[in-house]
Design a protein around this motif. Structure first.
Motif, mmCIF file in Angstrom:
data_model
loop_
_atom_site.group_PDB
_atom_site.id
_atom_site.type_symbol
_atom_site.label_atom_id
_atom_site.label_comp_id
_atom_site.label_asym_id
_atom_site.label_seq_id
_atom_site.Cartn_x
_atom_site.Cartn_y
_atom_site.Cartn_z
ATOM 1 N N LEU A 64 0.839 -1.189 0.000
ATOM 2 C CA LEU A 64 0.000 0.000 0.000
ATOM 3 C C LEU A 64 0.878 1.246 0.000
ATOM 4 C CD1 LEU A 64 -1.153 -2.279 2.238
ATOM 5 C CD2 LEU A 64 -3.103 -0.748 2.226
ATOM 6 N N GLY A 65 0.384 2.336 -0.577
ATOM 7 C CA GLY A 65 1.165 3.570 -0.578
ATOM 8 C C GLY A 65 0.484 4.682 -1.340
ATOM 9 N N LEU A 66 0.998 5.880 -1.129
ATOM 10 C CA LEU A 66 0.518 7.073 -1.832
ATOM 11 C C LEU A 66 1.709 7.668 -2.587
ATOM 12 C CD1 LEU A 66 -1.666 8.610 1.052
ATOM 13 C CD2 LEU A 66 -2.511 7.512 -1.041
ATOM 14 N N PRO A 67 1.996 7.164 -3.795
ATOM 15 C CA PRO A 67 3.220 7.565 -4.509
ATOM 16 C C PRO A 67 3.083 8.829 -5.354
ATOM 17 C CG PRO A 67 2.116 5.818 -5.714
ATOM 18 C CD PRO A 67 1.271 6.087 -4.498
ATOM 19 N N GLU A 68 1.993 9.597 -5.188
ATOM 20 C CA GLU A 68 1.757 10.756 -6.063
ATOM 21 C C GLU A 68 2.925 11.735 -6.088
ATOM 22 O OE1 GLU A 68 -2.405 9.316 -5.095
ATOM 23 O OE2 GLU A 68 -0.471 9.434 -4.085
ATOM 24 N N VAL A 69 3.633 11.874 -4.952
ATOM 25 C CA VAL A 69 4.732 12.836 -4.878
ATOM 26 C C VAL A 69 5.814 12.514 -5.909
ATOM 27 C CG1 VAL A 69 6.053 11.578 -3.103
ATOM 28 C CG2 VAL A 69 6.218 14.074 -3.230
ATOM 29 N N LEU A 104 4.744 8.824 4.930
ATOM 30 C CA LEU A 104 4.260 8.106 3.746
ATOM 31 C C LEU A 104 3.962 9.056 2.589
ATOM 32 C CD1 LEU A 104 1.871 5.351 5.154
ATOM 33 C CD2 LEU A 104 4.280 5.211 4.625
ATOM 34 N N ILE A 105 3.345 10.190 2.889
ATOM 35 C CA ILE A 105 2.883 11.088 1.820
ATOM 36 C C ILE A 105 4.038 11.856 1.187
ATOM 37 C CG2 ILE A 105 1.451 13.124 1.346
ATOM 38 C CD1 ILE A 105 -0.509 12.031 3.503
ATOM 39 N N THR A 106 5.029 12.281 1.991
ATOM 40 C CA THR A 106 6.128 13.084 1.424
ATOM 41 C C THR A 106 7.176 12.239 0.720
ATOM 42 O OG1 THR A 106 7.355 13.056 3.523
ATOM 43 C CG2 THR A 106 5.884 14.934 3.136
ATOM 44 N N THR A 107 7.251 10.930 1.036
ATOM 45 C CA THR A 107 8.240 10.058 0.374
ATOM 46 C C THR A 107 7.622 9.231 -0.747
ATOM 47 O OG1 THR A 107 7.858 8.230 1.909
ATOM 48 C CG2 THR A 107 9.559 9.830 2.520
ATOM 49 N N GLY A 108 6.310 8.959 -0.648
ATOM 50 C CA GLY A 108 5.655 8.098 -1.639
ATOM 51 C C GLY A 108 6.008 6.636 -1.478
ATOM 52 N N GLN A 134 11.760 21.323 6.972
ATOM 53 C CA GLN A 134 13.222 21.399 6.829
ATOM 54 C C GLN A 134 13.766 20.115 6.203
ATOM 55 O OE1 GLN A 134 15.018 22.510 10.539
ATOM 56 N NE2 GLN A 134 17.068 22.669 9.700
ATOM 57 N N LYS A 135 13.232 18.983 6.655
ATOM 58 C CA LYS A 135 13.691 17.683 6.165
ATOM 59 C C LYS A 135 13.386 17.513 4.678
ATOM 60 C CE LYS A 135 13.173 12.729 7.062
ATOM 61 N NZ LYS A 135 12.427 11.698 7.824
ATOM 62 N N VAL A 136 12.148 17.858 4.257
ATOM 63 C CA VAL A 136 11.804 17.652 2.836
ATOM 64 C C VAL A 136 12.537 18.643 1.941
ATOM 65 C CG1 VAL A 136 9.543 16.640 3.314
ATOM 66 C CG2 VAL A 136 9.690 19.062 2.812
ATOM 67 N N ARG A 137 12.752 19.857 2.427
ATOM 68 C CA ARG A 137 13.481 20.835 1.592
ATOM 69 C C ARG A 137 14.910 20.371 1.358
ATOM 70 N NH1 ARG A 137 10.403 25.934 3.783
ATOM 71 N NH2 ARG A 137 9.105 26.329 1.962
ATOM 72 N N GLN A 138 15.485 19.729 2.376
ATOM 73 C CA GLN A 138 16.861 19.235 2.262
ATOM 74 C C GLN A 138 16.938 18.066 1.288
ATOM 75 O OE1 GLN A 138 18.495 18.322 6.090
ATOM 76 N NE2 GLN A 138 20.579 18.170 5.363
ATOM 77 N N SER A 139 15.972 17.151 1.357
ATOM 78 C CA SER A 139 16.030 15.942 0.527
ATOM 79 C C SER A 139 15.403 16.139 -0.852
ATOM 80 C CB SER A 139 15.334 14.775 1.232
ATOM 81 O OG SER A 139 13.977 15.090 1.479
ATOM 82 N N ALA A 140 14.518 17.141 -0.990
ATOM 83 C CA ALA A 140 13.781 17.305 -2.251
ATOM 84 C C ALA A 140 14.620 17.933 -3.358
ATOM 85 C CB ALA A 140 12.531 18.147 -2.022
ATOM 86 N N ARG A 141 15.745 18.599 -2.989
ATOM 87 C CA ARG A 141 16.646 19.202 -3.988
ATOM 88 C C ARG A 141 15.907 20.112 -4.964
ATOM 89 N NH1 ARG A 141 18.590 13.680 -6.090
ATOM 90 N NH2 ARG A 141 19.196 14.865 -7.906
ATOM 91 N N GLY A 142 14.953 20.896 -4.410
ATOM 92 C CA GLY A 142 14.239 21.857 -5.259
ATOM 93 C C GLY A 142 12.894 21.387 -5.753
ATOM 94 N N VAL A 194 7.067 19.601 -0.573
ATOM 95 C CA VAL A 194 6.739 20.777 0.247
ATOM 96 C C VAL A 194 5.218 20.964 0.297
ATOM 97 C CG1 VAL A 194 6.961 23.300 0.390
ATOM 98 C CG2 VAL A 194 8.944 21.906 -0.237
ATOM 99 N N ALA A 195 4.557 20.821 -0.855
ATOM 100 C CA ALA A 195 3.093 20.946 -0.910
ATOM 101 C C ALA A 195 2.423 19.850 -0.082
ATOM 102 C CB ALA A 195 2.619 20.885 -2.358
#
Length: 719
Positions: A119-124, A150-154, A217-225, A230-231
């Protein structure tokens, strides 16, 4: 569509039907609306079970519908109707419940999953967020911290983890639909009010502001832009701080922004590009998947350095029996320990036992005699590899496939040292080979369709994104990397610092700056290759300045750094300094800055101010221009192949789609104009001259990237 039938007298069974994964197409959504209405209005029906056909619950939205206007019933009101009904609804989850499929299950009052379901929410990962209530219902069900993860990593979770988190109510090893029907009978007539997630308060920890600040802070660091993670945080915050209707409105607003973004287009392009290269189309246009891949039950790996160890682990984790050969006894002992540790750690991550007895070791090449396929992973030296291939050809059984893990040497030259050159292909893995997703399968001019198909199939089995490429120096990835690296060195000569270049590249979204990457890989590797090619030191032709090689500009900076024993992290000094050899944290090195000043002064070079935009244009447009040459020469089948190679092998940010997609987003005419500008400024750098294919595409009106193959095909037919 959705099939409706009554079972056990009082249970309505609604079965989603849309192979292969029962995606929520317009027809399926309409089917759900019709069958749910029928179940709710039928007085004989006391409860409802929703399942998917062929052992798969639902793979989510139909991504093919993203390109045009949506038709059919919207997902949000459909799920709301399901949830707000007065009869208990049970989701019977088999196989997968991803994205909209999991959101549909969250709209049900109960969820029962088979033990092997995921199961998962991979939309990101597609540049989006779960916009059918996923960001609002999931936090109400499992709490904010777990939902954020789960939502920010997919990421996907197993049924066992889903039960632990509270996503599902029950896990079964038996027939899930039958278990769900019995459960539905047991709750018939009971109130479902407490099981409507939209009416539940969201559990809010006392330090909510600190929690969301840390998450952001965590997602901004790992998202690389990337903007989607972030949303996602913003949407979950709405669930925790707003009533459900306002939270849904915030989810909708954020989704609208993401849906029309260039990043979403890039990520969805990556999704389809990965599928396109999996079809095994080759630069020549041939389709190797028309040839049957041979079964590989036993493989051999020759050479147990870093790459050989990783390849051994990748094969063993796939269930292939491996003979690992290393002639140096000390290296063999170290490799045994390293491979064993890697297999154990991998098994722990997967929550499984390490594969038993699949790896056997030997110091004798004769041990490879019975292998179906051999992967040579010795040191990157042509004479050494030629010798190994001669020996393998004599030792192995006649039909054995011989593969080389070279990163750029001539595969056909190696094949010429064997009895069956048609059975030789390149399998260029990327370090660490058991982790990195990319595999370049290099097709020599004599490689047979069957040999290529076998290598591609084995790569896929190992979980790799396998891309078929032609045989030329550096193949696709490393060939394009050369001008990228050279431009960075030229920028240092002209006034930049390693920190400035790396900062520009990392802010763009690259996984690692170019000079930090070089320090990690080891500067001595490229230095050795350049020395063997006669491109360093005393080999400068008489009468040519030091900064010229074969009539073109050359930077000896990296050579001078290596001559001083600065090989990067392994020696504690390279383009940066490190606290000790092997340390990972790169620190600015005053010695290097002084060295660059002296280097420029000795050669009469005047440092000038270089901004981030010039760094990006010089490095990326040189790389992209080489990509167009590769397409023009037919070394890669299409732009998707190049982009997959750079996203999965070279740290190119997915939300920018790959270098060729990025060129299309910037505008091919812009790329052409800037290349002309830089070539005029640096006429001694021939690869800055725009490729003829780029000029032709601009002349053809800069068609979208999906049309480039057609244009290239048309141009070739005109020739």
């Amino acid at each position: 569509m959705a099939l409706y039938r009554r079972v056990s007298g009082s249970v309505a069974l609604i079965t989603l039907q849309n192979p292969p994964v029962n995606a929520l197409s317009a027809a399926v959504r309409q089917g759900i609306v019709d069958t749910v209405q029928r179940a709710l209005s039928d007085p004989e029906v006391k409860s409802v079970v929703v399942c998917g056909q062929n052992g798969k619950f639902c793979g989510g939205a139909d991504i093919k519908e993203f390109g045009g206007p949506m038709s059919g019933p919207p997902l949000v009101p459909m799920i709301h109707t399901l949830e707000s009904g007065h009869k208990p609804v049970v989701a019977a989850i088999e196989g997968i419940a991803f994205g909209g499929g999991l959101e549909l299950a969250l709209g049900c009052h109960y969820r029962i999953a088979h033990s092997k379901a995921r199961l998962g929410l991979p939309e990101v990962t597609l540049g989006l967020l779960p916009a059918a209530g996923g960001t609002q219902r999931l936090p109400r069900l499992i709490g904010v911290p777990a939902a954020l993860d789960l939502i920010t990593t997919g990421r996907h979770v197993t049924a066992t983890e889903a039960l632990k988190l509270g996503i599902v109510d029950q896990v079964t090893d038996h027939n899930t639909v039958e278990v769900a029907v019995k459960f539905a009978q047991s709750v018939a007539g009971q109130s479902v009010e407490a099981h409507r997630l939209s009416t539940r308060p969201c559990p809010s920890p006392p330090d909510l502001d600190a929690l969301f600040e840390g998450a952001m802070q965590k997602v901004r660091q790992s998202a690389r832009g990337a903007i989607a993670p972030v949303a996602c945080v913003q949407a979950v915050r709405a669930a925790a701080t707003l009533p459900y209707p306002q939270g849904m409105e915030r989810e909708r607003e954020l989704m609208a922004t993401l849906f029309s973004s260039g990043q979403a287009r890039a990520l969805q392009y990556c999704f389809f590009a990965q599928r396109a290269v999996g079809k095994w189309s080759l630069p020549s246009g041939a389709r190797w998947d028309m040839s049957e891949a041979r079964p590989v039950r036993k493989a051999a790996v020759i050479g147990l350095g870093t790459m050989g160890r990783g390849i051994t682990v990748a094969l063993a984790q796939t269930g292939v029996s491996v003979v690992a050969v290393e002639t140096q006894e000390r290296q063999l002992a170290e490799a045994k320990q390293a491979v064993s540790g890697m297999l154990e750690r991998g098994a722990q991550r997967r929550g499984a036992a390490p594969p038993p007895g699949l790896v056997h070791y030997s110091s004798n090449l004769q041990a490879a005699a019975e292998a179906d396929l051999v992967i040579e992973a010795v040191f990157e030296d042509m004479a050494l590899k030629e010798n190994v291939f001669q020996q393998l050809s004599a030792v192995c059984k006649p039909g054995t496939l011989l593969c080389t893990n070279t990163s750029g040497l001539d595969v056909d030259r190696l094949a010429s040292h064997t009895r069956n050159p048609q059975l030789v292909v390149g399998m260029h893995f990327f370090a660490p080979a058991h982790v990195m997703k990319l595999l370049e399968v290099v097709c020599g001019p004599r490689s047979s369709p069957e040999a290529v198909a076998t290598a591609m199939h084995l790569g896929k089995k190992m979980g790799k994104v396998s891309v078929a490429v032609g045989n030329c120096p550096g193949f696709v990835g490393n060939r394009m990397l050369k001008p990228y690296l050279e431009q960075a060195s030229f920028l240092l000569e002209e006034g930049a610092t390693p920190e400035l270049v790396d900062q520009a590249l990392e802010e763009f979204g690259m996984a690692m700056g170019l000079f930090r990457m070089s320090d990690l890989s080891g500067l001595d590797v490229g230095w050795r290759v350049r020395k063997e090619a006669g491109q360093t030191g005393p080999n400068v032709p008489p009468g040519q300045p030091e900064r010229m090689r074969q009539g073109r500009r050359y930077s000896p900076l990296a050579d001078f750094i290596c001559e001083r024993g600065r090989f990067g992290q392994k020696t504690g000094r390279g383009w940066y300094q490190y606290d000790k050899p092997g340390a990972r944290v790169a620190r600015s090195d005053p010695w290097l800055h002084s060295f660059l000043e002296e280097y420029r002064a000795q050669r009469g070079l005047v440092a000038r101010r270089i901004d981030h935009q010039e760094v990006l244009e010089r490095c990326f447009y040189a790389l992209i221009n080489e990509g167009f040459r590769i397409l023009d020469e037919g070394v890669a089948a299409g732009p998707e192949d190049i982009d997959a190679i750079y996203v999965f092998g070279y740290g190119w940010p997915r939300h920018r789609g790959g270098p060729m997609f990025y060129a299309g987003m910037v505008g091919l005419a812009v790329v052409l104009e800037r290349l002309e500008h830089y070539h005029q400024a640096h006429p001694d750098v021939p690869y800055l001259e725009p490729c003829s294919l780029l000029r032709k595409l601009v002349a053809a009106g800069s068609p979208p990237i999906q049309k480039w193959r057609e244009v290239i095909k048309r141009l070739r037919s005109q020739l």
